[in-house]
Design an enzyme around this catalytic site. Structure first.
Site, PDB file in Angstrom:
ATOM      1  N   GLY A  70     -52.841 -13.164 -58.562  1.00  0.00           N
ATOM      2  CA  GLY A  70     -52.122 -11.866 -58.542  1.00  0.00           C
ATOM      3  C   GLY A  70     -51.452 -11.799 -57.319  1.00  0.00           C
ATOM      4  N   TYR A  71     -52.178 -11.711 -56.099  1.00  0.00           N
ATOM      5  CA  TYR A  71     -51.796 -11.481 -54.886  1.00  0.00           C
ATOM      6  C   TYR A  71     -50.611 -12.634 -54.516  1.00  0.00           C
ATOM      7  CZ  TYR A  71     -51.700 -10.535 -49.925  1.00  0.00           C
ATOM      8  OH  TYR A  71     -51.583 -10.187 -48.533  1.00  0.00           O
ATOM      9  N   THR A  72     -50.797 -13.891 -54.777  1.00  0.00           N
ATOM     10  CA  THR A  72     -49.985 -14.992 -54.428  1.00  0.00           C
ATOM     11  C   THR A  72     -48.538 -14.664 -55.418  1.00  0.00           C
ATOM     12  OG1 THR A  72     -51.387 -16.500 -54.117  1.00  0.00           O
ATOM     13  CG2 THR A  72     -49.340 -17.372 -54.700  1.00  0.00           C
ATOM     14  N   LYS A 101     -46.736 -11.619 -53.615  1.00  0.00           N
ATOM     15  CA  LYS A 101     -46.243 -11.909 -52.263  1.00  0.00           C
ATOM     16  C   LYS A 101     -44.962 -12.946 -52.545  1.00  0.00           C
ATOM     17  CE  LYS A 101     -48.543  -9.234 -49.959  1.00  0.00           C
ATOM     18  NZ  LYS A 101     -48.139  -7.733 -49.196  1.00  0.00           N
TER      19      LYS A 101
END
Length: 253
Positions: free
Chosen positions: A157-159, A162
Site C-alpha cells: 500500500g505504501y509503495t 508513493k
C-alpha cells in the site's frame, strides 16, 4: 543567499509534529517563513515544533486534522484556501505505513495508507494549489520516498501510494508551471524516524540497508532541511516536476 530567503512567506507543513515534518517546519522557519503545522495529534500550544518555529523568530499556528478522514481533509483545504493571508508554501508530508506481506495485507490497511498518503495529499493540494494558480505563484513540496522508485518489501500500500505521489507531482507540475507554481517532491532515503523503527530493530535488515548506503549511515530528519528550503525558495524557480532523492547515495548504488 537572498535566493533562499523565505521572509514574509507562510508555509503549511502537514505531519509536522515530529520526525521529518518537524525538521521541515524548523528549516522553513529558520529561512524566515511563518508556519502552520498540521497533524492528527498536534498539541494546540506548547508542541516541540512550535518551540522550534518561535525560537527562529517566526509565528506558528497548530491545526489538528486526521488525514484518514476525507471530510476533515476537505474542510482543512477549504479553510486554508479561504484565508485572508494566502499560503505561499505547502509541504505535504503527512503519512502512515503498514508493514504486512502482500498476501496478508488487509483491505483496511490498504485503504488507510492510500487515503492518508495519496488521496488526502491530492485533496489538500487541489484546494490550496488553486489559490496559488490564481495568484500566479506558490510552492508545493510533496514527501515522496525511495519507494516512489522501487518496490520495497511487505509495504504494498505504501509503495503504491508513493508511486502515486511521484506521478501526481509531475501531473500537477505540467498544469501549474505555466502559472508560476512549482510542484516538486523530496524522496527521503532511510531516515531514523518512527516509520523505520522496525527496520532499525531488525539487526539483519538494518545491516543490509547500511551496506548499500554509500554514506554508511542512516539519515537524520535534519538531512531533509536543505532540500526543503531549496524547493520552497526562489532558488528553485525553474525546477518543476522533480523528485529529489535525499538518500545518502542509495539510488546511485
Amino acid at each position: 543567499m537572498s535566493l533562499f530567503d523565505l521572509s514574509g512567506r507562510l508555509a503549511v507543513v502537514t505531519g509536522a509534529r515530529r520526525g521529518i515534518g518537524r525538521a521541515m517546519a524548523r528549516a522553513l522557519a529558520s529561512a524566515g517563513a511563518d508556519v502552520i503545522g498540521v497533524s492528527v495529534n498536534l498539541e494546540e500550544t506548547g508542541s516541540e515544533v512550535e518551540k522550534d518555529v518561535t525560537a527562529a523568530g517566526r509565528t506558528f499556528e497548530a491545526i489538528r486534522t486526521d488525514f484518514a478522514d476525507p471530510d476533515a481533509v476537505r474542510a482543512l483545504g477549504a479553510e486554508l484556501a479561504g484565508r485572508e493571508r494566502p499560503v505561499d508554501i505547502l509541504v505535504n508530508n503527512a503519512g502512515t505505513i503498514r508493514r504486512t506481506p502482500a498476501a496478508d495485507h488487509s483491505d483496511a490497511d490498504w485503504d488507510l495508507v492510500i487515503q492518508v498518503n495519496l488521496h488526502a495529499q491530492f485533496a489538500l493540494t487541489r484546494a490550496v494549489g488553486a489559490t496559488m494558480v490564481a495568484r500566479g505563484r506558490g510552492k508545493v513540496v510533496f514527501s515522496a520516498s525511495l519507494l516512489s522508485f522501487q518496490g520495497g518489501i511487505t509495504v504494498p500500500g505504501y509503495t503504491a501510494a508513493k508511486h502515486g505521489i511521484a506521478g501526481l507531482t509531475k501531473a500537477l507540475a505540467n498544469e501549474w508551471a505555466p502559472h508560476g507554481v512549482n510542484v516538486n517532491a523530496i524522496a527521503p532515503g532511510y531516515i531514523a524516524t518512527d516509520n523505520t523503527q522496525a527496520l532499525r530493530d531488525d539487526a539483519g535488515r538494518s545491516r543490509a540497508i547500511l551496506e548499500r548506503i554509500p554514506a554508511r549511515r542512516w539519515g537524520e530528519a535534519d538531512d531533509i532541511a536543505g532540500a526543503t528550503v531549496f524547493l520552497a525558495s526562489d532558488a528553485a524557480a525553474y525546477i518543476h516536476g522533480t523528485i529529489l532523492p535525499v538518500d545518502g547515495g542509495w539510488l546511485g548504488r
